[in-house]
Scaffold this active site. Structure first.
Site, short mmCIF file in Angstrom:
data_model
loop_
_atom_site.label_atom_id
_atom_site.label_comp_id
_atom_site.label_asym_id
_atom_site.label_seq_id
_atom_site.Cartn_x
_atom_site.Cartn_y
_atom_site.Cartn_z
CE1 TYR A 1 44.30 33.15 45.09
CE2 TYR A 1 42.74 31.78 46.42
CZ TYR A 1 43.04 32.72 45.15
OH TYR A 1 41.83 33.74 44.23
CE LYS B 1 42.95 36.74 45.71
NZ LYS B 1 42.36 37.50 44.82
P1 NAP Z 1 41.18 35.20 36.14
O1 NAP Z 1 39.57 35.10 35.28
O2 NAP Z 1 41.85 33.96 35.41
O3 NAP Z 1 40.57 36.64 34.99
C1 NAP Z 1 42.10 37.13 35.63
C2 NAP Z 1 42.05 38.65 35.20
O4 NAP Z 1 43.29 39.63 35.78
C3 NAP Z 1 42.25 38.70 33.50
O5 NAP Z 1 41.60 40.14 33.26
C4 NAP Z 1 44.02 38.50 33.79
O6 NAP Z 1 43.99 39.13 32.75
C5 NAP Z 1 44.43 39.43 34.91
N1 NAP Z 1 45.19 39.56 35.14
C6 NAP Z 1 45.98 38.70 35.56
N2 NAP Z 1 47.47 39.04 36.02
C7 NAP Z 1 47.39 39.84 35.97
C8 NAP Z 1 48.57 41.12 36.11
N3 NAP Z 1 49.95 40.68 36.53
N4 NAP Z 1 48.30 42.55 35.77
C9 NAP Z 1 47.02 42.68 35.75
N5 NAP Z 1 46.07 42.07 35.25
C10 NAP Z 1 46.10 40.55 35.20
O7 NAP Z 1 40.43 35.30 37.09
P2 NAP Z 1 39.12 35.38 38.29
O8 NAP Z 1 38.42 33.57 38.40
O9 NAP Z 1 37.27 36.45 37.64
O10 NAP Z 1 38.89 35.62 39.60
C11 NAP Z 1 39.13 37.18 39.76
C12 NAP Z 1 39.86 37.55 41.23
O11 NAP Z 1 38.52 37.15 42.04
C13 NAP Z 1 40.73 36.71 41.37
O12 NAP Z 1 41.94 37.99 42.19
C14 NAP Z 1 40.45 35.87 42.36
O13 NAP Z 1 42.16 35.46 42.90
C15 NAP Z 1 39.42 35.78 42.93
N6 NAP Z 1 38.63 35.07 43.17
C16 NAP Z 1 38.41 34.04 42.42
C17 NAP Z 1 37.12 33.02 43.00
C18 NAP Z 1 37.08 32.60 42.05
O14 NAP Z 1 36.93 31.40 41.72
N7 NAP Z 1 36.38 32.48 40.29
C19 NAP Z 1 37.28 33.12 43.91
C20 NAP Z 1 37.85 33.72 45.63
C21 NAP Z 1 38.88 34.73 44.81
P3 NAP Z 1 44.40 38.41 31.07
O15 NAP Z 1 43.07 38.04 31.14
O16 NAP Z 1 44.74 38.90 30.38
O17 NAP Z 1 45.78 37.29 31.55
#
Ligand code: NAP
Length: 251
Positions: A159, A163
């Protein structure tokens, strides 16, 4: 007087918007007048609900189900979007996954899944929209990185590499496309509380919150507000940057 909408007449694509941060970005963009195209891979019911919610805000909206790790699918779908919406002003490459484990136990598959879904997808989508943005001579590309990409994290070599790769890609795109008024920036969220983190042990989460200078986890809206700024003309002299939304975690 109606308040000014920052994204009036703009068309935005947000990948991975059925949950968490992407969903908040899609909603905030629509609240600010943008037409919103969003993508997802599996959550059909959530996608239908989100599409209805966005349409109710008086903008055009459409959800597309496809894997952003698939290069030719990204090309095909973006071509379809351009046919329907005529332009693309903003792309938020937000879709991402984790397959956490120590390097010792990490399989080739866990490495490849994370690299293709998180990093190759950013290449795929940016390539796919590039021609349209070049023709327009404008655009804002926003890539979702993480503090983990800036600083590393034990148990997340795959990861963190994906990133960190996004950061190099972002800065290079900013250099290549700046002369055409296409901007490219990265957001590095810290600990953002989503449904996913709601499943974690509360005592452990509280120790994380206590270690953050602002003493709380971030909300999806905290991240969406920065995405709104970077998408809008308010940030017209900002490109090639990595901005943290982390409550001071990396200070
Ligand atoms: P999340 O709740 O797990 O949601 C992920 C989203 O991406 C969902 O809509 C999922 O669709 C979609 N997705 C996953 N794989 C995909 C693919 N192969 N093709 C198209 N769509 C796909 O994620 P989140 O926590 O909101 O995080 C969003 C972004 O922020 C990510 O890049 C993550 O790495 C980054 N981030 C998050 C955090 C945190 O603390 N949450 C911190 C730093 C960075 P489905 O619902 O259909 O599966």
């Amino acid at each position: 007087m109606e308040s000014m909408k920052l994204l009036e007449n703009k068309v935005a694509i947000v990948t991975g918007a059925t949950r968490g941060i992407g969903k908040a970005i899609a909603e905030v963009f629509a609240d600010n007048g943008a037409d919103v195209i969003f993508t997802y891979v599996s959550s059909d019911d959530r996608a239908k609900a989100l599409e209805a919610d966005l349409l109710s805000k008086g903008v055009r909206a459409k959800g597309y189900k496809f894997d952003v790790a698939d290069f030719s699918l990204c090309e095909t779908i973006v071509a379809d979007i351009v046919k329907d919406f005529e332009r693309i002003d903003i792309v938020v490459n937000n879709a991402g996954i984790t397959r956490d484990t120590l390097l010792m136990r990490m399989s080739e598959e866990q490495w490849d899944q994370v690299m293709t879904t998180n990093l190759k997808s950013v290449f795929n989508m940016t390539k796919a929209v590039q021609r349209t943005m070049l023709k327009q001579r404008s655009g804002s590309i926003i890539n979702m990185s993480s503090v983990v990409g800036v600083k590393g994290n034990a148990g997340q070599t795959n990861y963190a590499a994906s990133k960190a790769g996004i950061l190099g890609f972002t800065k290079s795109v900013a250099l290549e496309l700046g002369s055409r008024t296409i901007r490219c920036n990265a957001i590095a969220p810290g600990f953002i509380e989503t449904e996913m983190t709601g499943k974690l042990d509360e005592a452990m989460v509280q120790t994380w919150r206590d270690a953050i200078p602002l003493k709380r986890g971030g909300t999806p809206l905290d991240v969406a507000n920065l995405a709104l700024f970077l998408a809008s003309d308010m940030s017209s002299y900002i490109t090639g940057q990595v901005m943290n939304v982390d409550g001071g975690m990396l200070t």
